[in-house]
Enzyme design. Structure first.
Site, short mmCIF file in Angstrom:
data_model
loop_
_atom_site.label_atom_id
_atom_site.label_comp_id
_atom_site.label_asym_id
_atom_site.label_seq_id
_atom_site.Cartn_x
_atom_site.Cartn_y
_atom_site.Cartn_z
N ASP A 183 0.83 -1.20 0.00
CA ASP A 183 0.00 0.00 0.00
C ASP A 183 0.88 1.26 0.00
OD1 ASP A 183 -2.33 1.49 0.06
OD2 ASP A 183 -3.21 0.38 1.72
N ASP A 244 -10.66 2.98 -3.42
CA ASP A 244 -11.12 1.72 -2.82
C ASP A 244 -12.57 1.40 -3.20
OD1 ASP A 244 -8.69 1.90 -1.60
OD2 ASP A 244 -9.47 1.89 0.45
#
Ligand code: GLA
Length: 440
Positions: A183, A244
């Site tokens: 990430d 997301d």
């Protein structure tokens, strides 16, 4: 621990996308066809992995950062959850149709590294440790994925890899990890983010273990500079471009619209070894109607997207399960030609997408974006597909979704009429007559 997003690089602005759909003229769309067929591929990360889009299960969307194993032992992020999913992946047929990676996302870590600077899993939630979990997953013939972050902290606030890239890569290899989702929260600046992504790619390689590398590099830099996909592809097997996914139709819709708005850039860079990742499949959860689940499955297949389910395999309806396990759709997603599809045109509420497949076949998806009324007919000329090459001089058409149906032999000059429910998709496969006969 957990939850604070305040330290994300560039604050939330990094991830604030304008999901503005931009419609292409059909002339422009046709111009994509030669780009797809003729232009040599940019080199992919050469680790022999992800030759087709990766398939598996990833905990994030469904289980998020649930660390409360006292109140919610069934759903908290713990070794038990991943072991149960691994068991079900085998016993319920998921592995047989291709889902292979059982992936841990954020919130698996203890709040501190050990005395040697090595990462450790939360001792209460992962009492046997990750090596044990990896062994368990491997004993089922599956692979284990794990999550870390290029910055000082993960997005949920656990220790990040910054300053520890080599040691973390080695730890993952020692544990027997097979995939790393890396990430991009909490980097000091753009340069350290980009260099960190590159460094970790080398560090994983140096371990000598095959570890699939899933990046979020373009997503985090997009707000500041145009991602260089030629470079990203050299370092990563998968890369997230858009925000997301949530368990809702508006989220799926916005990812599709954003992908369309960037398709001239995104489509040519996808191929064996490296794929655009529009995020997890949320099929089998709470937010999508049946039609919308069909749309996500069909479009993720057309986009050659990694298929990471984020759902609860212990509680899933037979209908969602059969959709996720539909072999004909999975075959389109996994087609060895490895070319990503694109939106060919939008006419009022209808979108026509197409994807070239091996053996001169094509996948065609017709999506009805109308959110009022009932099923609508849409007729289109077959000659428009595949830049005129989709069906010459004739082809056999099979409807794959929402239900399989042989539609028969069509000539190049004919019209095809489909009937599509609101927010649903009809997915078709066009094959040469010979191919169709030999696949029967
Ligand atoms: C970011 C990623 C998500 C998920 C969370 C975990 O938001 O984009 O996919 O990994 O972090 O905190």
């Amino acid at each position: 621990m957990g939850g604070s997003r305040a330290k994300r690089l560039g604050q939330e602005g990094t991830r604030a996308f304008a999901f503005s759909g931009r419609s292409l003229s059909s002339a422009l769309a046709l111009a994509l066809v030669p780009a797809l067929v003729g232009v040599p591929r940019v080199t992919a990360l050469d680790n022999g992995l992800a030759l087709t889009p990766t398939m598996g299960w990833l905990h994030w969307e469904r289980f998020t950062c649930n660390v409360d194993c006292i109140e919610d032992p069934e759903n908290c992020i713990s070794e038990q959850l991943f072991m149960q999913m691994a068991d079900l992946m085998v016993s319920e047929g998921w592995k047989d149709v291709g889902y292979e990676y059982v992936c841990i996302d954020d919130c698996w870590l203890a709040s501190k590294r050990d005395e040697n600077g090595r990462l450790k899993a939360d001792p209460e939630r992962f009492p046997s440790g990750i090596r044990h979990l990896a062994n368990y997953v491997h004993s089922k013939g599956l692979k284990l994925g794990i999550y870390q972050d290029v910055g000082t902290l993960t997005c949920a606030g656990y220790p990040g890899s910054y300053g520890y890239y080599d040691i973390d890569a080695k730890t993952f290899a020692d544990w027997g990890v097979d995939l790393l989702k890396f990430d991009g929260c909490n980097s000091k600046d753009l340069n350290s983010l980009v260099e960190g992504y590159k460094y970790m790619s080398f560090a994983l390689n140096r371990t000598g273990r095959s570890i699939l590398y899933s990046c979020e590099w373009p997503l985090y830099i997009r707000h500041f500079q145009k991602p260089n996909y030629t470079e990203i592809r050299q370092y990563c097997n998968l890369w997230r471009n858009s925000g997301d996914i949530l368990d809702s139709w508006s989220s799926v819709k916005s990812i599709l619209a954003w992908t369309v708005s960037e398709q001239e850039t995104l489509v040519p860079v996808a191929g064996p070894g490296g794929w655009n990742d529009p995020d997890m499949l949320v099929i089998g959860n709470f937010g999508l109607s049946w039609e919308q689940q069909v749309t996500q499955m069909a479009l993720w297949a057309v986009m050659a997207a990694p298929l990471f389910m984020s759902n609860d395999l212990r509680h899933i309806s037979p209908q969602s399960k059969s959709l996720l396990q539909n072999k004909d759709v999975i075959a389109i997603n996994q087609d060895p030609l490895g070319k990503q599809g694109y939106r060919l045109r939008k006419v009022e509420d209808f979108e026509v997408w197409e994807r070239p497949l091996s053996n001169l076949a094509w996948a065609v998806a017709v999506l009805n974006q109308k959110e009022i009324g009932g099923p609508q007919n849409y007729a289109f000329s077959i000659a428009d597909l595949g830049g005129g090459l989709g069906c010459t001089p004739a082809c056999f058409i099979t409807q794959i979704l929402p239900v399989k149906q042989e539609l028969g032999l069509y000539e190049w000059t004919s019209q095809l009429k489909v009937r599509v429910n609101p927010t649903g998709t009809v997915l078709l496969k066009l094959q040469t007559f010979q191919q169709h006969q030999s696949s029967q």
